[in-house]
Structures are given as C-alpha cells and as structure tokens.
Design an enzyme around this catalytic site. Structure first.
Site: not given
Ligand code: GDP
Length: 140
Positions: A10, A50, A113, A116, A127
């Site tokens: 990212k 997303y 973080n 991905h 994807e």
């Molecule tokens: P992943 O599969 O571990 O990447 O997590 P998710 O699919 O749940 O979320 C996609 C991305 O959205 C995450 O990798 C983070 O960059 C972001 N994200 C997820 N949860 C949060 C949150 O509670 N707050 C914020 N600001 N970003 C989030």
C-alpha cells in the site's frame, strides 16, 4: 492446492521503502511472485477495489489513503497461497497482529497497515483481474 492470490504494498509501504522487505517475506515463505507492477489509483479505482466496504465509516478515509501515492500490486502463487499470505501479513490492526507478521513489524495503524492480501478464492479471482490482464500473468 496451488493457489494464486493478490497482494498489494500500500502507499505507506512504498513511502517507507519496504516494498523489498514485503516481497522478501513472501519469497522467503516459498511463495512465487508471478506478476508485479507499480501504479497509482484514482478515486474510482480505489472505490471499486474496496466496494465491499462502501458503507463502512472508514471508507472515504481508506479510499483517500489508497490514492495518496503509488502502490505495488502483485500476484503470488504457491501451496495454500491465500491463507499463507494472510498469516504472513497478520491481523488488520497491527496492535492485534502476531509477532513476526508484516503488520506487527512494520504497520503504523489499522488503516495504514502496509499490505493487502485477498481473503478467499472468489476475492482473489476478482482482485487479480482488477489489476492484471491475461497477458500480464503467466498461464498456469
Ligand atoms: P484486511 O483484509 O485485513 O485488509 O481488512 P479489511 O478487508 O477488513 O479492511 C480493508 C482495509 O480497510 C484494511 O486493510 C485497512 O487499510 C482499512 N481498515 C479496516 N478497518 C478499518 C478501521 O476500523 N478504520 C480504518 N480507518 N481503516 C480500516
């Protein structure tokens, strides 16, 4: 089963010069990089990627973050690649990620973080196709 999955370094990972470190960890685990590029997303592309999160409160912030700089999407191949990449990445929130994972070691917040990884076979198919066309991926 030999699988393919999509990972992305990212914008925070690119900015912090850890593209190589992320790829190194995947390669060290025996995963093969079969396609890789550096691109910059516009808003529509980030929103499309997303789209499952479009109703979440963090969606506008996530889209802005993903457009804030270049990203490095890649296709990784290997035995059980989808789950293994998720384990190497660690939990979404770096504070909750296991020691030795990319997010625990390198990430700064639940949003920024670093990396991905697709969360299942259907997602991986969508994807990979989002970032790579057939000519850019070797046949299996
Ligand atoms: P992943 O599969 O571990 O990447 O997590 P998710 O699919 O749940 O979320 C996609 C991305 O959205 C995450 O990798 C983070 O960059 C972001 N994200 C997820 N949860 C949060 C949150 O509670 N707050 C914020 N600001 N970003 C989030």
């Amino acid at each position: 089963m030999i699988e393919r999955t999509l990972s992305i370094v990212k914008p925070d990972g690119v900015a912090r010069n850890v593209i190589g470190e992320v790829v190194r960890r995947f390669e060290a685990a025996g995963l093969k990089v079969v396609a890789l590029k550096m691109i910059r997303l516009d808003r529509a592309m980030a929103e499309g990627f997303y789209h499952v999160h479009r109703e979440r409160p963090f969606f506008p912030s996530l889209v802005a973050f993903m457009c804030s700089g270049p990203i490095v999407p890649m296709v990784l191949e290997g035995e059980d690649a989808i789950a293994r990449v998720r384990r190497i990445m660690g939990a979404t929130d770096p504070a909750k990620a296991d020691p030795g994972t990319i997010r625990k070691d390198l990430a700064s917040s639940i949003e920024k973080n670093i990396v991905h990884g697709s969360d299942g076979p259907a997602t991986a198919g969508f994807e990979i196709g989002y970032f790579f066309d057939a000519l850019e991926i070797p046949p299996r």
